[in-house]
Motif scaffolding. Structure first.
Motif, short mmCIF file in Angstrom:
data_model
loop_
_atom_site.label_atom_id
_atom_site.label_comp_id
_atom_site.label_asym_id
_atom_site.label_seq_id
_atom_site.Cartn_x
_atom_site.Cartn_y
_atom_site.Cartn_z
N PHE A 85 0.82 -1.21 0.00
CA PHE A 85 0.00 0.00 0.00
C PHE A 85 0.86 1.26 0.00
CE2 PHE A 85 -2.30 -3.49 1.73
CZ PHE A 85 -3.48 -3.44 1.02
N ALA A 86 0.61 2.11 -0.97
CA ALA A 86 1.35 3.36 -1.09
C ALA A 86 0.88 4.38 -0.06
CB ALA A 86 1.17 3.94 -2.50
N ASP A 87 -0.40 4.38 0.22
CA ASP A 87 -0.99 5.48 0.99
C ASP A 87 -1.32 5.11 2.44
OD1 ASP A 87 -2.99 3.72 0.23
OD2 ASP A 87 -4.38 5.27 -0.44
N ARG A 88 -0.74 4.03 2.94
CA ARG A 88 -0.96 3.62 4.32
C ARG A 88 0.37 3.43 5.04
NH1 ARG A 88 -5.50 0.86 5.74
NH2 ARG A 88 -4.68 1.15 7.83
N ALA A 89 0.38 3.80 6.29
CA ALA A 89 1.58 3.64 7.11
C ALA A 89 1.69 2.18 7.58
CB ALA A 89 1.52 4.58 8.31
N PRO A 106 -3.56 0.78 12.04
CA PRO A 106 -5.02 0.85 11.97
C PRO A 106 -5.50 2.25 11.59
CG PRO A 106 -4.33 -0.36 13.92
CD PRO A 106 -3.09 0.25 13.33
N ARG A 107 -6.52 2.28 10.76
CA ARG A 107 -7.02 3.55 10.23
C ARG A 107 -7.41 4.56 11.30
NH1 ARG A 107 -9.27 4.33 4.91
NH2 ARG A 107 -8.56 2.67 3.55
N GLY A 108 -7.84 4.13 12.45
CA GLY A 108 -8.27 5.05 13.49
C GLY A 108 -7.14 5.75 14.21
N LEU A 109 -5.91 5.34 13.96
CA LEU A 109 -4.77 5.94 14.65
C LEU A 109 -4.17 7.08 13.82
CD1 LEU A 109 -2.94 2.81 16.06
CD2 LEU A 109 -4.51 4.36 17.23
N PRO A 110 -3.63 8.09 14.49
CA PRO A 110 -2.99 9.20 13.77
C PRO A 110 -1.85 8.69 12.89
CG PRO A 110 -3.20 9.71 16.11
CD PRO A 110 -3.59 8.27 15.94
N ALA A 167 -2.07 7.01 10.11
CA ALA A 167 -2.36 5.77 9.38
C ALA A 167 -2.46 6.01 7.88
CB ALA A 167 -3.64 5.13 9.89
N LEU A 168 -2.99 7.17 7.50
CA LEU A 168 -3.15 7.51 6.09
C LEU A 168 -2.06 8.50 5.69
CD1 LEU A 168 -7.02 7.98 6.04
CD2 LEU A 168 -5.72 5.94 5.42
N LEU A 169 -1.39 8.22 4.58
CA LEU A 169 -0.31 9.09 4.12
C LEU A 169 -0.84 10.12 3.13
CD1 LEU A 169 2.49 6.44 3.50
CD2 LEU A 169 1.93 7.68 5.61
N GLN A 218 6.71 6.53 -0.76
CA GLN A 218 6.62 5.15 -0.30
C GLN A 218 6.45 4.18 -1.48
OE1 GLN A 218 5.14 3.90 3.57
NE2 GLN A 218 3.35 3.05 2.49
N ALA A 219 5.66 4.56 -2.48
CA ALA A 219 5.48 3.70 -3.65
C ALA A 219 6.79 3.50 -4.40
CB ALA A 219 4.42 4.30 -4.57
N VAL A 220 7.55 4.56 -4.56
CA VAL A 220 8.84 4.45 -5.24
C VAL A 220 9.78 3.56 -4.43
CG1 VAL A 220 10.91 5.72 -5.95
CG2 VAL A 220 8.64 6.61 -6.51
#
Length: 112
Positions: free
Chosen positions: A27-31, A40-44, A46-48, A56-58
């Motif tokens: 996943f490129a957009d997730r920590a 987990p999505r609910g934690l600060p 989590a989403l990039l 991250q994708a590179v």
């Protein structure tokens, strides 16, 4: 058909044992946590954001690694990079990732 799933997961092992074609997905957009699972999505954090997702994708495509939230470098064996459709501007993020991969000379191809 192809099943996309987290490499090394129970689903991955079961699908391979059943003779299914499996492609590891990252996943490129997730920590990531140091154990290789997603934050987990609910934690600060989590989403990039787009810039972090592109970087991250590179990193994933070029090195097969990602930097976890604690700074640990972890190996991610995957052939597919996902951008979540429910994130902010996913199409623009995907386009930015593709452009960055092209700029680095990283070949993108279908696995189907």
């Amino acid at each position: 058909g192809v099943l996309l799933c987290r490499p090394g997961s129970e689903l991955d092992r079961a699908a391979r044992a059943a003779g299914l074609r499996v492609v590891g997905e990252c996943f490129a957009d997730r920590a990531y946590r140091p154990d290789g699972r997603l934050v987990p999505r609910g934690l600060p954090g989590a989403l990039l954001d787009r810039a972090a997702a592109v970087a991250q994708a590179v990193d994933l495509a070029a090195h097969g690694e990602v930097t976890a939230v604690d700074g640990t470098r972890i190996r991610v064996e995957a052939a597919s990079i996902c951008v979540h459709g429910d994130g902010p501007e996913p199409v623009a993020t995907g386009e930015a990732i593709r452009s960055a991969l092209d700029d680095k000379g990283i070949k993108v191809e279908a696995f189907l």
